[in-house]
Design a protein around this motif. Sequence first.
Motif, PDB file in Angstrom:
ATOM      1  N   GLY A 108      28.357 -38.211 -23.729  1.00 14.77           N
ATOM      2  CA  GLY A 108      26.897 -38.182 -23.676  1.00 14.77           C
ATOM      3  C   GLY A 108      26.273 -39.515 -24.037  1.00 14.77           C
ATOM      4  N   LEU A 109      26.793 -40.149 -25.062  1.00 15.46           N
ATOM      5  CA  LEU A 109      26.265 -41.450 -25.485  1.00 15.46           C
ATOM      6  C   LEU A 109      26.470 -42.493 -24.393  1.00 15.46           C
ATOM      7  N   ASN A 110      27.563 -42.394 -23.665  1.00 14.85           N
ATOM      8  CA  ASN A 110      27.926 -43.415 -22.678  1.00 14.85           C
ATOM      9  C   ASN A 110      27.568 -43.043 -21.237  1.00 14.85           C
ATOM     10  N   HIS A 111      26.873 -41.935 -21.029  1.00 15.95           N
ATOM     11  CA  HIS A 111      26.652 -41.455 -19.661  1.00 15.95           C
ATOM     12  C   HIS A 111      25.739 -42.349 -18.814  1.00 15.95           C
ATOM     13  N   ASP A 112      24.926 -43.160 -19.427  1.00 14.83           N
ATOM     14  CA  ASP A 112      24.033 -44.055 -18.673  1.00 14.83           C
ATOM     15  C   ASP A 112      24.433 -45.525 -18.790  1.00 14.83           C
ATOM     16  N   ASN A 113      25.636 -45.806 -19.241  1.00 12.11           N
ATOM     17  CA  ASN A 113      26.065 -47.195 -19.425  1.00 12.11           C
ATOM     18  C   ASN A 113      25.951 -48.065 -18.177  1.00 12.11           C
ATOM     19  N   PRO A 114      26.145 -47.539 -16.956  1.00 14.24           N
ATOM     20  CA  PRO A 114      25.975 -48.419 -15.795  1.00 14.24           C
ATOM     21  C   PRO A 114      24.593 -49.075 -15.739  1.00 14.24           C
ATOM     22  N   GLU A 115      23.607 -48.440 -16.353  1.00 15.19           N
ATOM     23  CA  GLU A 115      22.245 -48.969 -16.316  1.00 15.19           C
ATOM     24  C   GLU A 115      22.127 -50.279 -17.103  1.00 15.19           C
ATOM     25  N   ALA A 116      23.121 -50.576 -17.926  1.00  9.49           N
ATOM     26  CA  ALA A 116      23.139 -51.871 -18.614  1.00  9.49           C
ATOM     27  C   ALA A 116      23.380 -52.998 -17.614  1.00  9.49           C
ATOM     28  N   TYR A 117      23.959 -52.658 -16.496  1.00  7.13           N
ATOM     29  CA  TYR A 117      24.299 -53.659 -15.485  1.00  7.13           C
ATOM     30  C   TYR A 117      23.537 -53.456 -14.170  1.00  7.13           C
ATOM     31  N   MET A 118      22.975 -52.260 -13.969  1.00  7.03           N
ATOM     32  CA  MET A 118      22.327 -51.940 -12.692  1.00  7.03           C
ATOM     33  C   MET A 118      20.878 -51.481 -12.848  1.00  7.03           C
TER      34      MET A 118
ATOM     35  N   GLU B 238      27.394 -47.163  -8.642  1.00  2.00           N
ATOM     36  CA  GLU B 238      27.119 -46.614  -9.962  1.00  2.00           C
ATOM     37  C   GLU B 238      28.271 -45.713 -10.421  1.00  2.00           C
ATOM     38  N   LYS B 239      28.783 -44.879  -9.524  1.00  2.00           N
ATOM     39  CA  LYS B 239      29.897 -43.982  -9.852  1.00  2.00           C
ATOM     40  C   LYS B 239      31.148 -44.796 -10.192  1.00  2.00           C
ATOM     41  N   LYS B 240      31.439 -45.827  -9.405  1.00  2.00           N
ATOM     42  CA  LYS B 240      32.599 -46.679  -9.669  1.00  2.00           C
ATOM     43  C   LYS B 240      32.465 -47.346 -11.041  1.00  2.00           C
ATOM     44  N   LEU B 241      31.277 -47.859 -11.315  1.00  2.00           N
ATOM     45  CA  LEU B 241      31.017 -48.521 -12.587  1.00  2.00           C
ATOM     46  C   LEU B 241      31.127 -47.531 -13.745  1.00  2.00           C
ATOM     47  N   GLN B 242      30.588 -46.317 -13.561  1.00  2.00           N
ATOM     48  CA  GLN B 242      30.663 -45.303 -14.619  1.00  2.00           C
ATOM     49  C   GLN B 242      32.111 -44.960 -14.939  1.00  2.00           C
ATOM     50  N   ASP B 243      32.915 -44.764 -13.920  1.00  2.00           N
ATOM     51  CA  ASP B 243      34.330 -44.448 -14.151  1.00  2.00           C
ATOM     52  C   ASP B 243      35.023 -45.588 -14.910  1.00  2.00           C
ATOM     53  N   MET B 244      34.726 -46.821 -14.525  1.00  2.00           N
ATOM     54  CA  MET B 244      35.322 -47.975 -15.213  1.00  2.00           C
ATOM     55  C   MET B 244      34.843 -48.054 -16.666  1.00  2.00           C
ATOM     56  N   LEU B 245      33.572 -47.782 -16.887  1.00  2.00           N
ATOM     57  CA  LEU B 245      33.024 -47.834 -18.247  1.00  2.00           C
ATOM     58  C   LEU B 245      33.617 -46.730 -19.119  1.00  2.00           C
ATOM     59  N   TYR B 246      33.821 -45.535 -18.563  1.00  2.00           N
ATOM     60  CA  TYR B 246      34.484 -44.473 -19.325  1.00  2.00           C
ATOM     61  C   TYR B 246      35.897 -44.909 -19.709  1.00  2.00           C
ATOM     62  N   GLU B 247      36.596 -45.531 -18.784  1.00  2.00           N
ATOM     63  CA  GLU B 247      37.943 -46.036 -19.079  1.00  2.00           C
ATOM     64  C   GLU B 247      37.876 -47.110 -20.161  1.00  2.00           C
ATOM     65  N   TRP B 248      36.929 -48.066 -20.020  1.00  3.69           N
ATOM     66  CA  TRP B 248      36.782 -49.148 -20.988  1.00  3.69           C
ATOM     67  C   TRP B 248      36.566 -48.624 -22.403  1.00  3.69           C
ATOM     68  N   CYS B 249      35.747 -47.592 -22.550  1.00  2.00           N
ATOM     69  CA  CYS B 249      35.450 -47.130 -23.910  1.00  2.00           C
ATOM     70  C   CYS B 249      36.461 -46.117 -24.434  1.00  2.00           C
ATOM     71  N   GLY B 250      37.542 -45.895 -23.671  1.00  2.00           N
ATOM     72  CA  GLY B 250      38.635 -45.073 -24.176  1.00  2.00           C
ATOM     73  C   GLY B 250      38.569 -43.609 -23.807  1.00  2.00           C
ATOM     74  N   LEU B 251      37.650 -43.243 -22.934  1.00  2.00           N
ATOM     75  CA  LEU B 251      37.537 -41.844 -22.539  1.00  2.00           C
ATOM     76  C   LEU B 251      38.513 -41.467 -21.426  1.00  2.00           C
ATOM     77  N   GLY B 252      38.989 -42.456 -20.697  1.00  2.00           N
ATOM     78  CA  GLY B 252      39.844 -42.143 -19.553  1.00  2.00           C
ATOM     79  C   GLY B 252      39.056 -41.385 -18.499  1.00  2.00           C
ATOM     80  N   LYS B 253      39.713 -40.474 -17.848  1.00  2.00           N
ATOM     81  CA  LYS B 253      39.055 -39.671 -16.811  1.00  2.00           C
ATOM     82  C   LYS B 253      38.204 -38.599 -17.474  1.00  2.00           C
ATOM     83  N   VAL B 254      36.946 -38.519 -17.086  1.00  7.41           N
ATOM     84  CA  VAL B 254      36.036 -37.486 -17.580  1.00  7.41           C
ATOM     85  C   VAL B 254      36.020 -36.367 -16.547  1.00  7.41           C
ATOM     86  N   SER B 255      36.316 -35.156 -16.997  1.00  7.28           N
ATOM     87  CA  SER B 255      36.387 -34.022 -16.074  1.00  7.28           C
ATOM     88  C   SER B 255      34.994 -33.631 -15.590  1.00  7.28           C
ATOM     89  N   LYS B 256      34.971 -32.937 -14.474  1.00  6.97           N
ATOM     90  CA  LYS B 256      33.710 -32.441 -13.924  1.00  6.97           C
ATOM     91  C   LYS B 256      33.016 -31.524 -14.934  1.00  6.97           C
TER      92      LYS B 256
END
Length: 188
Positions: free
Chosen positions: A75-85, A103-121
């Motif tokens: 939840g805290l990281n769900h809008d992180n792409p907006e830091a760049y877009m 945005e989706k590609k960036l979000q997936d990368m940001l989730y990986e970067w912060c240690g969440l890995g793949k976020v399920s649907k």
Amino acid sequence: MSRIGDYILTYTGVKFYPADPRIEDFNLEDIAHALSHVNRYNGHTIAPYSVAQHAVNVATVLEQLGYSARTRFIGLNHDNPEAYMADIPSPVKQLLPDYAKLEKKLQDMLYEWCGLGKVSKEEYEVVKFIDGLLYFAEARSLLPKYSTFTTEVHLKDMVIVPWPPEKAKLEFINLWNKLKREMESEGN
């Protein structure tokens, strides 16, 4: 090594290439700083209300509802792409399919970067549901023509007072670090 496209220079001096993002280009300082200066609702609120504060609010509501540190961290990281877009209003995003893909590609990368890995649907749907509920509390507090909006029982009494960028940045960073530690102690 050559990169694709042009770059955005971030707060900490990183050259971020939107067409060629790389995980090593992300850092918490840039994300928190940018999100604390990006206004929600395209700036149409009674006072500036940042994406960083919104993200903290999403994580806080998830905590009040008893969700795990991992879900709150999502939840805290769900809008992180907006830091760049930037934060583009949803009705405009729907007209920009290429933007949505990036945005989706960036979000997936940001989730990986912060240690969440793949976020399920399922995990993402919980966060998006709370994100949607928060809209009504935000509108009631921050959009003067919508002060009579009602919402779910959990948020009916929520009043949002916008924070200055410095506070939003600090709160985001502090909660990010706290949730990261909690998530790791839970074994995620």
